[in-house]
Enzyme design. Structure first.
Site, mmCIF file in Angstrom:
data_model
loop_
_atom_site.group_PDB
_atom_site.id
_atom_site.type_symbol
_atom_site.label_atom_id
_atom_site.label_comp_id
_atom_site.label_asym_id
_atom_site.label_seq_id
_atom_site.Cartn_x
_atom_site.Cartn_y
_atom_site.Cartn_z
ATOM 1 N N LYS A 35 0.845 -1.200 0.000
ATOM 2 C CA LYS A 35 0.000 0.000 0.000
ATOM 3 C C LYS A 35 0.877 1.246 0.000
ATOM 4 O O LYS A 35 1.929 1.290 0.651
ATOM 5 C CB LYS A 35 -0.894 -0.037 1.248
ATOM 6 C CG LYS A 35 -1.871 1.133 1.385
ATOM 7 C CD LYS A 35 -2.733 0.934 2.647
ATOM 8 C CE LYS A 35 -3.755 2.032 2.822
ATOM 9 N NZ LYS A 35 -4.635 1.783 4.002
ATOM 10 N N SER A 112 -9.378 1.640 3.024
ATOM 11 C CA SER A 112 -8.554 2.435 2.130
ATOM 12 C C SER A 112 -7.471 1.623 1.427
ATOM 13 O O SER A 112 -6.811 2.117 0.517
ATOM 14 C CB SER A 112 -7.902 3.578 2.920
ATOM 15 O OG SER A 112 -7.001 3.073 3.905
ATOM 16 N N SER A 136 -9.755 -0.622 7.186
ATOM 17 C CA SER A 136 -9.181 -0.519 5.849
ATOM 18 C C SER A 136 -8.533 -1.776 5.302
ATOM 19 O O SER A 136 -8.136 -1.810 4.147
ATOM 20 C CB SER A 136 -8.170 0.637 5.802
ATOM 21 O OG SER A 136 -8.847 1.862 5.960
#
Length: 432
Positions: A35, A112, A136
């Site tokens: 990420k 996210s 997330s």
């Protein structure tokens, strides 16, 4: 809907960074993605927003978590798209595009850690790293039909990871199968193997499934029958969680009266959610207000309003929220004792459609955070377990265990998984 350039739009940057090559390394031969919130030497950490990338220099060192993964023999294939400043569970990004959910193309991938989940679900990598503050990892795992693990808070280093809200920030990971999830977990958690995978109590609160979940997917029935088959009906407790929390978290009652959460369907869990989000806003503001005011970045819809709310909110109840957090952990520690499990829906239903009406989405988000905030406010570990597709939509369930019980939780998931899948198949066949 077509794949985006063959990779579902999962990546912000693609490259091949080979891990260590000694023999018998635990992650040898596996690939992973990262990420865009983790520092990696020589790369600019983008935090989901072009203005953040523009105003920050390339990282001078690499996150210990990424280093540990490389040193265990895995090869990194790129950095993945995320929601701006990690401030959404939807997975839509107006700047870099919304990664396509490989599991159900017309639905959001969840955020996210959207790109990290999509890279795994799309079979582009074997596993991936994400972060989970308010949901997330758990949400995109559920939406994309894969495994996702949120560890106990503080168990895995968040050094060289951009903070969102430090009281809740965790480093989590995704995989398509339990073996890979466990392999990555052994490297990331650095905990000894669990000596027991026998729970002493299995709490399956009816209200969480029937009020906050989607009763038609039958996961309440599936979890009960699986637990009885693998363990014993004597271990199962179906007491409503909302009533338990209301009775055992004394500061809750004042907070409910302050914000009128009693109007919510499950008022105590709604109050937990509101308390978590207030602390989260405060910590986000402390970390990022100066940069936001100096840069005046361009934020996408939804994100912009949420960030403005964090910067302008009334924080008079902050101390009360912190008290609720401590009391909730104590109450759920007592509920689960040493080797207890809590089973809940990961999310209130299937992933929302792309560009869903904001009013409808807000109601879904409110229900989602009533579930997601349980792990956040206690620091407990949580695993999302995919059960398969029902009515062409992904269905998952979550198991939670006490802080520090991460290896126990992974072991229980391995013990239960085949039976959960079997019972899901039986329940869904009988419904058709």
């Amino acid at each position: 809907m077509e794949e985006k350039e063959g990779d579902y739009g999962a990546f912000t940057e693609k490259f091949e960074l080979k891990g260590a090559t000694s023999s018998n390394l635990p992650l040898q031969g596996l690939t992973f993605a990262v990420k865009d919130i983790f520092d990696m030497e020589g790369f600019t950490t983008g935090f989901g927003n072009p203005d953040w990338a523009r105003t920050h220099a390339p990282a001078k060192s690499t996150s210990p978590v990424v280093l540990a993964t490389l040193n265990a023999g895995a090869t990194c294939l790129g950095r993945t798209v995320m929601d701006e400043m990690a401030y959404s569970i939807n997975g839509e990004n107006k700047h870099y595009g919304t990664p396509t959910n490989p599991c159900v193309l017309d639905r959001v991938p969840g955020g996210s850690s959207s790109g990290s989940a999509v890279a795994v679900a799309g079979k582009l990598v074997d596993f991936s790293l994400g972060t989970d503050t308010g949901g997330s990892v758990r949400v995109p795992a559920a939406y994309c039909g894969i495994f996702g693990f949120r560890p106990s808070h503080g168990i895995i280093s968040t050094e060289k990871v951009i903070p969102m809200a430090q009281s809740f920030d965790t480093v989590g990971w995704f995989a398509r199968d339990l073996q890979t999830l466990m392999q990555a977990g052994q490297v990331l958690l650095q905990l000894p193997p669990e000596t027991s995978n026998q729970p002493t109590r299995i709490s399956i609160p009816r209200d969480c499934f029937e009020t906050l979940g989607l009763p038609t997917d039958k996961i309440y029935q599936i979890m009960n029958s699986s637990s009885e088959k693998v363990y014993s009906s004597e271990l199962i407790d179906n007491e409503d969680l909302d009533g338990y929390v209301y009775k055992n978290v004394p500061s809750m009652q004042k907070f409910i009266s302050n914000y009128q959460g009693k109007e919510a369907t499950l008022p105590a869990l709604a109050a937990i959610s509101h308390a978590m989000r207030l602390i989260q806003r405060w910590e986000f503001k402390a970390s990022h207000e100066e940069w936001i005011n100096a840069t005046k970045p361009n934020f996408g819809p939804g994100i912009k309003e949420r960030i403005y709310e964090a910067l302008t909110a009334n924080y008079d109840d902050l101390d009360l929220c912190i008290a609720i957090k401590a009391e909730l952990k104590s109450a759920l520690d007592n509920l689960l004792e040493n080797y207890g499990l809590l089973a809940i829906p990961t999310v209130p239903g299937p992933p929302p459609k792309l560009l869903m009406d904001a009013t409808v989405l807000e109601n879904f988000r409110a229900k989602a955070f009533s579930l997601l905030s349980i792990a956040g406010m206690t620091g407990f570990c949580q695993i999302n377990i995919p059960l398969g597709m029902y009515n062409n939509l992904p269905v998952s369930i979550s198991l939670l265990a006490k802080h520090g019980s991460d290896m126990f939780l992974l072991s229980v998931a391995q013990e239960l998984y085949a039976t959960l899948k079997e019972q899901a198949s039986i329940a869904w066949c009988s419904a058709s």
